[in-house]
Enzyme design. Structure first.
Site, PDB file in Angstrom:
ATOM      1  N   GLY A  49      -1.758  -5.375   6.502  1.00 37.51           N
ATOM      2  CA  GLY A  49      -1.887  -6.481   5.565  1.00 37.51           C
ATOM      3  C   GLY A  49      -1.888  -6.032   4.118  1.00 37.51           C
ATOM      4  N   ARG A  50      -2.098  -4.735   3.913  1.00 41.79           N
ATOM      5  CA  ARG A  50      -2.106  -4.247   2.525  1.00 41.79           C
ATOM      6  C   ARG A  50      -1.595  -2.820   2.445  1.00 41.79           C
ATOM      7  NH1 ARG A  50      -8.304  -2.919   1.023  1.00 41.79           N
ATOM      8  NH2 ARG A  50      -9.130  -2.659   3.111  1.00 41.79           N
ATOM      9  N   LYS A  54      -1.557   2.552   0.905  1.00 39.30           N
ATOM     10  CA  LYS A  54      -2.580   1.522   1.109  1.00 39.30           C
ATOM     11  C   LYS A  54      -2.921   0.859  -0.223  1.00 39.30           C
ATOM     12  CE  LYS A  54      -7.010   0.820   3.436  1.00 39.30           C
ATOM     13  NZ  LYS A  54      -7.979   1.415   4.356  1.00 39.30           N
ATOM     14  N   ASP A 103      -5.326 -10.265  -0.143  1.00 40.05           N
ATOM     15  CA  ASP A 103      -4.442 -10.193  -1.319  1.00 40.05           C
ATOM     16  C   ASP A 103      -3.533  -8.973  -1.292  1.00 40.05           C
ATOM     17  OD1 ASP A 103      -6.256  -8.190  -1.702  1.00 40.05           O
ATOM     18  OD2 ASP A 103      -7.217  -9.080  -3.444  1.00 40.05           O
ATOM     19  N   GLY A 104      -3.625  -8.181  -0.232  1.00 39.27           N
ATOM     20  CA  GLY A 104      -2.743  -7.022  -0.119  1.00 39.27           C
ATOM     21  C   GLY A 104      -3.171  -5.830  -0.971  1.00 39.27           C
ATOM     22  N   ASP A 137      -8.224  -1.763  16.389  1.00 40.46           N
ATOM     23  CA  ASP A 137      -7.158  -1.611  15.381  1.00 40.46           C
ATOM     24  C   ASP A 137      -7.451  -0.479  14.403  1.00 40.46           C
ATOM     25  OD1 ASP A 137      -9.161  -3.791  14.792  1.00 40.46           O
ATOM     26  OD2 ASP A 137      -8.378  -3.493  12.779  1.00 40.46           O
ATOM     27  N   ASN A 138      -8.605   0.158  14.541  1.00 40.15           N
ATOM     28  CA  ASN A 138      -8.935   1.263  13.645  1.00 40.15           C
ATOM     29  C   ASN A 138      -8.971   2.605  14.364  1.00 40.15           C
ATOM     30  OD1 ASN A 138      -9.113  -0.398  11.419  1.00 40.15           O
ATOM     31  ND2 ASN A 138     -11.301  -0.755  11.660  1.00 40.15           N
TER      32      ASN A 138
HETATM   33  P1  AMP Z   1      -9.771  -3.178   7.950  1.00 42.29           P
HETATM   34  O1  AMP Z   1     -11.060  -3.933   7.983  1.00 42.29           O
HETATM   35  O2  AMP Z   1      -9.475  -2.525   6.624  1.00 42.29           O
HETATM   36  O3  AMP Z   1      -9.568  -2.261   9.086  1.00 42.29           O
HETATM   37  O4  AMP Z   1      -8.623  -4.311   8.066  1.00 42.29           O
HETATM   38  C1  AMP Z   1      -8.500  -5.194   9.127  1.00 42.29           C
HETATM   39  C2  AMP Z   1      -7.268  -6.039   8.924  1.00 42.29           C
HETATM   40  O5  AMP Z   1      -7.378  -6.779   7.709  1.00 42.29           O
HETATM   41  C3  AMP Z   1      -5.966  -5.268   8.809  1.00 42.29           C
HETATM   42  O6  AMP Z   1      -4.951  -6.060   9.350  1.00 42.29           O
HETATM   43  C4  AMP Z   1      -5.784  -5.135   7.319  1.00 42.29           C
HETATM   44  O7  AMP Z   1      -4.454  -4.934   6.933  1.00 42.29           O
HETATM   45  C5  AMP Z   1      -6.305  -6.471   6.842  1.00 42.29           C
HETATM   46  N1  AMP Z   1      -6.786  -6.417   5.459  1.00 42.29           N
HETATM   47  C6  AMP Z   1      -7.928  -5.847   4.997  1.00 42.29           C
HETATM   48  N2  AMP Z   1      -8.043  -6.022   3.677  1.00 42.29           N
HETATM   49  C7  AMP Z   1      -6.956  -6.717   3.274  1.00 42.29           C
HETATM   50  C8  AMP Z   1      -6.487  -7.216   2.015  1.00 42.29           C
HETATM   51  N3  AMP Z   1      -7.186  -7.033   0.900  1.00 42.29           N
HETATM   52  N4  AMP Z   1      -5.317  -7.874   2.002  1.00 42.29           N
HETATM   53  C9  AMP Z   1      -4.610  -8.080   3.128  1.00 42.29           C
HETATM   54  N5  AMP Z   1      -4.990  -7.648   4.331  1.00 42.29           N
HETATM   55  C10 AMP Z   1      -6.147  -6.970   4.414  1.00 42.29           C
HETATM   56 MG    MG Z   2      -8.164  -1.276   9.743  1.00 46.26          MG
END
Ligand code: AMP
Ligand code: MG
Length: 488
Positions: free
Chosen positions: A86-87, A107, A119-120, A245-246
């Protein structure tokens, strides 16, 4: 061409090709020359001289093929459906100096079709935490993603407050998560065979020698994951968000959010502010690794020759692999051979740490001040701090334990014991307070502290002149280790 991206040869449903969205007025944050060297960047003028522009998404080298990957996942035990990059964008793949595959993944690169409500972007504080942690774990000898560097910018990002947008070029052996397979099972089950072949050929080619390559591959993923988690437990690392997913299919630490290194020893310690039930508490990590693999493996029953029974055989080595690696590591931390008396001493020692809420890193290192005080003045000091923190009753337990421990040490070749203790008990880990000091300075535009912490963590097993007392100071025993918020 040295760079490629073989992911684009896979079924087009699995990713979305797109360039990054550039950051405004990017500035260098820090650059990791170790990683650059490993990737052969030091010889490549175009990449080296344009690294800030590349990380800021302003310049995409000709042989990079940026794309966002689709994946899904179980988050906090619940099916979360489609997630995806997502980002971040997988920018390129390359064989490093050791001929090992490495992904370059940017990232903070802007919106993708998988951004959902986000917001990516990534903010500076979480970028610095990820940057320093990847470096810390790598230098500690734990399988982990790392990063080439990071940049900060004038792009404004809204969190609880407005913050500076940053970007990090993550470098990992793979960015395929357990969640990739979960996505395929739900949304494109017909490509599972092709994708499994890709995972085997790219990351586990040795499994092709097996009569049943898929089962050999699955067993290897299980074993790699078990070993990684054993390493986390030994060093006192809590990942914080062990969602499917992590977790990488290579058993390398991936996705640093609310992670932490244990300070005052408490097995039930939770570092993630949002983890209300303690699902991802330090002591639960081994069981969660098993849980994740157990929801992941059944998807492979779509493939020929894979049954519930054969999958059970793939998962079976998890516990033994974890135990073997963890127990061996504990004995090494004490400088003792892997045998039952050493393990008894090790578990008594951990109980002593827990009962007296002693600092995990400093206490293990302090044992060198007991075993070889003359050569270890720093550790002798740690030991005196440790003993002053014991009450009368605990002092007796310590005296009795240390007498038995020293007797056991006497039965080993001394040099070997010392070397094993020196190389498995770090002097420095990335304490939350250390990361926070570096972040506070960086948010004022000062990156010297990031650089100092980076250099300190480059040699975590060696006492260094550039350290200050704060770098190894444990928080007060009655202050709970600050949990870290997810908003990054
Ligand atoms: P994370 O908690 O970082 O492992 O992210 C979990 C999911 O949320 C993944 O699909 C990420 O790409 C998405 N994600 C986290 N933060 C953002 C952000 N600021 N913008 C878009 N997608 C996000
Ligand atoms: Mg993640």
């Amino acid at each position: 061409m040295r760079y490629k991206n073989t992911y684009v040869n896979l079924d087009t449903r699995l990713y979305h090709e797109q360039p990054p969205t550039s950051l405004d007025n990017p500035r260098a944050g820090h650059f990791n020359t170790y990683v650059a060297q490993q990737l052969g960047w030091s010889d490549d003028d175009d990449l080296m001289s344009n690294w800030v522009e590349i990380l800021a998404g302003q310049y995409v080298p000709a042989d990079f093929k940026p794309l966002a990957m689709a994946y899904a996942g179980h988050q906090f035990g619940q099916w979360a459906g489609q997630l995806g990059d997502g980002r971040g964008l997988l920018m390129a793949q390359v064989l490093d100096q050791d001929n090992q595959p490495k992904d370059l993944h940017l990232k903070g690169a802007g919106l993708t079709p998988y951004s959902r409500m986000g917001d990516g972007r990534a903010v500076l504080r979480s970028t610095i935490r990820e940057y320093l942690c990847g470096h810390a774990l790598t230098q500690l000898g734990i399988a982990s993603s790392n990063a080439l560097g990071f940049v900060v910018s004038d792009t404004r990002v809204r969190r609880e407050r407005i913050e500076a947008g940053a970007a990090l070029m993550r470098v990992a052996d793979s960015h395929i998560r357990l969640g990739h397979v979960e996505w395929i099972a739900s949304f494109a089950p017909d490509v599972l065979g092709e994708f499994t072949d890709y995972m085997i050929d790219t990351y586990y080619p040795e499994c092709r020698d097996s009569e049943t390559p898929v089962l050999a591959f699955l067993t290897s993923v299980v074993e790699h994951t078990a070993r990684m988690i054993a390493d986390w437990q030994l060093i006192g690392f809590a990942h914080g968000v062990m969602n499917t997913d992590n977790l990488s299919i290579t058993g390398s630490t991936l996705d640093f959010g609310p992670f932490g290194f244990m300070e005052r020893f408490n097995p039930a310690w939770i570092n993630n502010h949002s983890d209300h039930t303690g699902r991802y508490a330090y002591q639960n990590q081994p069981a969660i690794g098993h849980w994740n693999l157990n929801v992941w493996l059944p998807h492979f029953m779509r493939l020929p020759g894979v049954t519930r029974e054969t999958l059970a055989e793939c998962l079976a080595p998890y516990e033994a692999t974890f135990m073997q690696h963890y127990q061996q590591g504990l004995c090494r931390k004490l400088g003792l051979p892997h045998e039952s008396e050493s393990l008894r001493l090790a578990f008594e020692w951990l109980t002593l740490l827990e009962d007296n809420v002693l600092d995990y890193t400093n206490s293990f290192r302090a044992l060198l001040g007991l075993v070889a005080p003359d050569d270890h003045p720093y550790e002798k000091k740690l030991l005196s701090v440790l003993t002053t923190e014991l009450n009368t009753e605990a002092s007796l337990v310590w005296q009795e334990w240390s007498t038995r421990y020293l007797a056991q040490i006497e039965q080993q070749p001394r040099e070997e014991a010392i070397l094993s203790m020196q190389t498995s008990n770090p002097v420095y880990v990335l304490r939350n307070s250390m990361a926070q000091r570096a972040i506070t300075a960086a948010e004022q535009g000062q990156f010297e502290e990031v650089d100092r912490v980076f250099r300190l963590l480059s040699h975590p097993y060696t006492v260094q002149d550039i350290a200050t007392e704060l770098d190894s100071a444990a928080p007060a025993p009655d202050v709970a280790q600050m949990p870290i918020s997810c908003s990054s």
